[in-house]
Scaffold this active site. Structure first.
Site, PDB file in Angstrom:
ATOM      1  N   GLU A 178       0.829  -1.215   0.000  1.00  0.00           N
ATOM      2  CA  GLU A 178       0.000   0.000   0.000  1.00  0.00           C
ATOM      3  C   GLU A 178       0.859   1.259   0.000  1.00  0.00           C
ATOM      4  O   GLU A 178       0.533   2.247  -0.662  1.00  0.00           O
ATOM      5  CB  GLU A 178      -0.945   0.013   1.213  1.00  0.00           C
ATOM      6  N   ASP A 312      -4.595  -9.749  -7.818  1.00  0.00           N
ATOM      7  CA  ASP A 312      -4.922  -8.844  -8.926  1.00  0.00           C
ATOM      8  C   ASP A 312      -3.765  -8.106  -9.602  1.00  0.00           C
ATOM      9  O   ASP A 312      -3.466  -8.317 -10.776  1.00  0.00           O
ATOM     10  CB  ASP A 312      -5.998  -7.840  -8.472  1.00  0.00           C
ATOM     11  N   GLU A 429     -19.257  -5.583  -3.565  1.00  0.00           N
ATOM     12  CA  GLU A 429     -17.861  -6.021  -3.480  1.00  0.00           C
ATOM     13  C   GLU A 429     -17.680  -7.424  -4.063  1.00  0.00           C
ATOM     14  O   GLU A 429     -16.766  -7.662  -4.838  1.00  0.00           O
ATOM     15  CB  GLU A 429     -17.422  -6.083  -2.007  1.00  0.00           C
ATOM     16  N   GLU A 475     -12.409   0.128 -10.043  1.00  0.00           N
ATOM     17  CA  GLU A 475     -12.013  -0.776 -11.136  1.00  0.00           C
ATOM     18  C   GLU A 475     -12.999  -0.805 -12.308  1.00  0.00           C
ATOM     19  O   GLU A 475     -12.586  -1.018 -13.459  1.00  0.00           O
ATOM     20  CB  GLU A 475     -11.800  -2.195 -10.606  1.00  0.00           C
ATOM     21  N   THR A 562      -1.259   0.849 -10.258  1.00  0.00           N
ATOM     22  CA  THR A 562      -2.522   0.248  -9.831  1.00  0.00           C
ATOM     23  C   THR A 562      -3.322   1.174  -8.920  1.00  0.00           C
ATOM     24  O   THR A 562      -4.441   0.847  -8.533  1.00  0.00           O
ATOM     25  CB  THR A 562      -2.290  -1.139  -9.184  1.00  0.00           C
TER      26      THR A 562
END
Ligand code: NAG
Ligand code: NAG
Ligand code: NAG
Length: 571
Positions: A178, A312, A429, A475, A562
């Protein structure tokens, strides 16, 4: 003699003029560019207090043998549609303004109620520490401020960012992934756009801290960067870590090497790439890597495979690494293509839809579980896996695989369809789908099967909304944006506009926007008082860009990390 001199003088004069013209044409863009001085600001680098991480010795040193590749580039395909007839129309401009207004509203509330904190709580109006206490929302929003021409606030935030103190944290460890995608990515991209040197220095300081995480016996980093362990030289790779965590630090560290000339960052992530290459065909689903990996023993024998949570961005970064390296490193393309073959065979599926919905030619990405004698295909969609539409389409353009562009569009439309299927107009989600009974061929609606496997309280096609929250994720609009830039199909903008309006209607609070508890609820939504930094960094940036002229952050000039931070592609 005289004539020769005068001819020489003429030649010299022309030469001089050419130089002056050239120089001024080079200078032109930077003189257009807003600067901190014109807003009365000083974006001044202030070193962190405490330890300078670059001075710590490596306990497990390696020679820096992985240099940036310099070989002949593979010609990567042009990404964006040829928008030669592009015209700005009033509707699109109005939509762009609406997105910008939503951003300004959330940003102003952050400034007022949570300045320098990681997050704003958008219902109660307080600050929250979630990622080390280094102003995550502010750092993550820097490049969006720039892109939206909010330059005064950009320089306000940049000045604060250049003074961040990485030693000012109450946490004992930091989430490596992160911190890399949000803070390092945010600073690098803000530097790439603005050219403010202090931002690169602050990014380098952080990069030096992140680099310490690679100081393990096998040079594969753990999930957490524990400050004390790093100082003591006591770090070791994890035995059950999400595969995406060590395997998607590559774009940021590569850009840091490109911008600083210091090869150590690129060397560090290249060793993770070596690991990916060694293990790609050794997993239980050869071609893919499992959700979690034993990075310590370097075994990849876990049984679950996904493009969603845990794995991902490992996949997202393979084609993007080919881009940032200007096509000079072939192994990312190889790994991407080998992985996508398996994804097509085992993870993508079509929903079974009633005849009225048959015009929706859509796909979802699910999970696979490999048993000794069989493979279970779990038809479960996730908001997180909605990035795959953009990934397939981008790879399809770069490596000239038109079929992948089509798959990408079907995936992107699948997520957009799922938004419109719920009362809140927003996708949950995690949700289950009743899939077609075969991968190819006709897929007749089977009412019996639907009654048995589906959930009759949901729209036909769905079997559950296992996690019914929507937490402001990007996304779905990310893939629509990439598909719009690739195809130039204006109708995708209408889809995006409906999506934007639904998100606003269901998430708006008195201050900003909030995660919501249940997208299946009729008549009003429950706000969860959370606004992660990706709302400003990603979701609203993608909405803004899809309604902007296509040369704003062209995908032929930038590659986005990302967290939606654009990095400049090499020429
Ligand atoms: C440390 O960070 C907090 C925000 O998390 C900020 O309010 C405070 O001023 C910082 N302290 C120093 C000494 O920089
Ligand atoms: C894995 O296998 C595929 C298909 O056989 C092949 O194309 C690919 O190069 C292999 N990958 C590696 C890293 O050896
Ligand atoms: C994976 O392999 C390791 C070492 O080869 C073994 O100890 C472990 O039990 C295996 N795990 C699974 C889930 O098969």
């Amino acid at each position: 003699m005289d004539r020769r001199i005068s001819r020489l003088a003429v030649v010299a004069g022309v030469f001089l003029l050419a130089i002056i013209l050239l120089r001024s044409s080079y200078a032109a863009p930077s003189s257009d560019r807003p600067s901190a001085a014109s807003f009365g600001r000083d974006v001044r680098f202030q070193p962190s207090s405490g330890l300078d991480w670059s001075t710590l010795p490596q306990r497990f040193p390696v020679p820096l043998t992985h240099q940036l590749p310099t070989g002949p580039p593979r010609r990567l395909g042009r990404v964006q549609h040829e928008f030669s007839k592009y015209k700005r129309d009033a509707t699109t401009k109005k939509r762009q303004d609406a997105v910008r207004a939503a951003f300004v509203r959330s940003w102003n509330s952050y400034k007022k109620h949570a300045w320098l904190r990681d997050e704003l709580t958008p219902v109660t109006g307080e600050g929250k520490t979630t990622f080390g206490g280094w102003a995550a929302t502010m750092v993550d929003a820097l490049d969006t401020l720039w892109i939206m021409d909010l330059h005064e606030d950009f320089f306000l935030a940049a000045a604060a960012a250049a003074q961040l103190d990485w030693a000012n944290t109450t946490d004992t460890s930091v989430n490596l992934f992160e911190t890399t995608i949000r803070h390092l990515g945010g600073l690098l991209s803000a530097y790439d756009l603005s050219g403010e040197p202090a931002l690169l220095r602050k990014a380098t300081e952080l990069g030096n801290m992140i680099y310490m995480a690679f100081d393990t016996p096998n040079r594969l980093p753990g999930f957490w960067l524990n400050f004390e362990n790093a100082k003591q030289g006591q770090q070791i790779a994890g035995i059950n870590d999400p595969s995406a965590s060590p395997c998607s630090l590559s774009l940021e560290m590569t850009r840091l090497t490109q911008l600083t000339g210091d090869v150590k960052y690129y060397d560090a992530i290249s060793r993770v790439t070596d690991f990916l290459e060694r293990t790609q065909n050794k997993s239980k689903l050869p071609g893919m890597w499992p959700k979690t990996i034993n990075f310590r023993d370097e075994t990849v024998n876990e049984s679950g495979f996904t493009l969603g949570a845990l794995a991902d961005s490992l996949y997202e970064y393979l084609p993007k690494m080919a881009v940032i390296l200007g096509g000079r490193e072939p192994r990312y393309e190889r790994m991407h293509l080998a992985a996508m073959d398996v994804v097509v065979d085992h993870l993508l599926f079509r929903p079974m839809l009633p005849d009225s919905e048959k015009h929706h030619d859509i796909l979802f990405a699910g999970d696979a579980y490999v048993h000794p004698d069989s493979i279970d295909h779990n038809p479960e969609g996730q908001h997180l896996s909605c990035f795959t539409g953009g990934m397939f389409a981008l790879g399809g353009k770069l490596f000239d695989i038109p079929e992948h562009v089509k798959i990408g569009e079907r995936l992107a439309r699948g997520c957009a369809w799922a938004y419109e299927a719920f009362p809140a107009g927003v996708m949950p989600e995690i949700f289950g789908i009743v899939p077609c009974s075969s991968a190819q061929g006709p897929c007749p609606w089977d009412e019996e099967r639907w009654r048995k496997d589906g959930d009759e309280s949901l729209k036909k096609g769905f079997s559950n909304a296992r996690d019914p929250r929507y937490i402001l994720r990007p996304e779905a609009i990310e893939s629509l944006f990439i598909l719009y830039r690739i195809t130039g199909n204006e109708e995708l903008r209408d889809v995006a506009w409906r999506m934007f309006q639904s998100i606003m209607a269901s998430t708006e609070t008195i201050l900003a926007n909030s995660a919501i508890a249940d997208v299946t609820a009729q008549g009003g939504t429950t706000k969860l008082d959370s606004m992660e930094s990706f709302w400003l960094a990603e979701t609203l940036k993608y909405f803004y860009l899809i309604f902007s002229p296509p040369d704003l952050i062209s995908l032929d000039e930038f590659v986005l990390n990302t967290e939606a931070h654009p990095f400049r592609r090499p020429k």
